[in-house]
Enzyme design. Structure first.
Site, PDB file in Angstrom:
ATOM      1  N   SER A 262       0.818  -1.210   0.000  1.00 45.01           N
ATOM      2  CA  SER A 262       0.000   0.000   0.000  1.00 45.01           C
ATOM      3  C   SER A 262       0.854   1.263   0.000  1.00 45.01           C
ATOM      4  O   SER A 262       1.993   1.263   0.467  1.00 45.01           O
ATOM      5  CB  SER A 262      -0.911   0.010   1.228  1.00 45.01           C
ATOM      6  OG  SER A 262      -1.690  -1.152   1.265  1.00 45.01           O
TER       7      SER A 262
HETATM    8  N1  SAH Z   1      -0.637  -4.406   3.961  1.00 50.82           N
HETATM    9  C1  SAH Z   1      -0.138  -5.072   2.798  1.00 50.82           C
HETATM   10  C2  SAH Z   1      -1.205  -5.063   1.733  1.00 50.82           C
HETATM   11  C3  SAH Z   1      -1.100  -6.184   0.800  1.00 50.82           C
HETATM   12  S1  SAH Z   1      -2.353  -6.244  -0.429  1.00 50.82           S
HETATM   13  C4  SAH Z   1       1.117  -4.346   2.327  1.00 50.82           C
HETATM   14  O1  SAH Z   1       1.156  -3.116   2.419  1.00 50.82           O
HETATM   15  O2  SAH Z   1       2.029  -5.000   1.829  1.00 50.82           O
HETATM   16  C5  SAH Z   1      -3.546  -7.305   0.317  1.00 50.82           C
HETATM   17  C6  SAH Z   1      -3.085  -8.684   0.688  1.00 50.82           C
HETATM   18  O3  SAH Z   1      -4.232  -9.438   1.093  1.00 50.82           O
HETATM   19  C7  SAH Z   1      -2.439  -9.477  -0.433  1.00 50.82           C
HETATM   20  O4  SAH Z   1      -1.182  -9.929  -0.021  1.00 50.82           O
HETATM   21  C8  SAH Z   1      -3.398 -10.634  -0.656  1.00 50.82           C
HETATM   22  O5  SAH Z   1      -2.770 -11.849  -1.057  1.00 50.82           O
HETATM   23  C9  SAH Z   1      -4.043 -10.782   0.702  1.00 50.82           C
HETATM   24  N2  SAH Z   1      -5.326 -11.466   0.715  1.00 50.82           N
HETATM   25  C10 SAH Z   1      -6.319 -11.462  -0.211  1.00 50.82           C
HETATM   26  N3  SAH Z   1      -7.350 -12.233   0.189  1.00 50.82           N
HETATM   27  C11 SAH Z   1      -7.004 -12.759   1.389  1.00 50.82           C
HETATM   28  C12 SAH Z   1      -7.655 -13.621   2.333  1.00 50.82           C
HETATM   29  N4  SAH Z   1      -8.877 -14.102   2.126  1.00 50.82           N
HETATM   30  N5  SAH Z   1      -7.001 -13.929   3.465  1.00 50.82           N
HETATM   31  C13 SAH Z   1      -5.752 -13.433   3.713  1.00 50.82           C
HETATM   32  N6  SAH Z   1      -5.094 -12.614   2.871  1.00 50.82           N
HETATM   33  C14 SAH Z   1      -5.715 -12.273   1.724  1.00 50.82           C
END
Ligand code: SAH
Length: 219
Positions: free
Chosen positions: A59
């Site tokens: 993000s």
């Molecule tokens: N806070 C993180 C955001 C990553 S994007 C950062 O800044 O790096 C959102 C993340 O949610 C992704 O890594 C994706 O794989 C994960 N995600 C999507 N669906 C999910 C689920 N049902 N359970 C756990 N993680 C999930």
């Protein structure tokens, strides 16, 4: 990198509406480049999201700061994070709370986040690989951890609505922050739990990848 980090804090965080001293201190110290794939390290302090592999993104720093600020953390908080991703948001949360429980659906991303936090000596985080749309609870079939409640919950991927199963895992007086809406644009929502019910407030528009799971979006 240190200069770029300083610029990010002054311009992209303090220059907007980030005033929480804890958030400013932690993000001013944490080496964000450590969480980036090799080819994007030089852009670690850019004012936007960047790819981290598996079609996911880290993000924008301002959004990490805003969501953390909205959580109003203290040293006693136990925090549930859905969507570990790069682990950068996880690390910010860990520095400002007692313990973080973080769930990621891709084992590759969780493994790399675990490695970075390990290198940085951040040891108050528990990682779980699986469908975080159901939160953190015991399921003997999947070998999930035991059911419990949290003081704060943060969802770092878009949900069509805040899943009731997550509201159930939020303690009394607890706060939840999540991007709520469809594919594309969502509203950043802050929910407060009082007498078992969630009161929601909209902060601003945001853009997140989708949360894929049983209580979120289908594949
Ligand atoms: N806070 C993180 C955001 C990553 S994007 C950062 O800044 O790096 C959102 C993340 O949610 C992704 O890594 C994706 O794989 C994960 N995600 C999507 N669906 C999910 C689920 N049902 N359970 C756990 N993680 C999930």
């Amino acid at each position: 990198m240190e200069q770029q980090r300083h610029r990010m804090v002054e311009k992209d965080l303090k220059g907007r509406d980030i005033t929480d001293p804890g958030v400013i201190t932690v993000m001013g110290r944490l080496p964000r480049e450590e969480f980036m794939p090799e080819s994007y390290k030089s852009q670690a302090y850019a004012d936007g999201p960047l790819p981290i592999g598996m079609g996911q993104t880290i993000s924008q720093p301002y959004i990490v700061a805003l969501m953390t600020q909205e959580l109003r953390l203290n040293n006693f908080c136990e925090v549930l994070e859905i969507g570990t991703g790069s682990g950068y948001q996880t690390a910010v949360l860990a520095k400002l709370s007692r313990r973080v429980y973080t769930v990621e659906r891709f084992s590759e991303l969780s493994a790399s986040a675990q490695a970075v936090l390990g290198r940085l000596g951040i040891d108050n985080v528990e990682f779980y690989i699986g469908d975080g749309s159901a939160g953190w609870f015991f399921d003997s079939a999947q070998g999930r951890p035991e059911k419990r409640t949290f003081d704060r919950i943060i969802i770092t991927a878009a949900v069509p609505e805040i899943p009731q199963i997550l509201i159930d895992q939020l303690g009394a007086g607890g706060l939840i922050v999540a991007p709520v809406g469809g594919t594309g644009v969502q509203e950043l929502v802050v929910g407060t739990k009082k007498q078992g019910k969630l009161t929601e407030q909209v902060v601003c528009d945001v853009r997140f990848v989708r949360l894929i799971g049983k209580y979120a979006f289908e594949q």
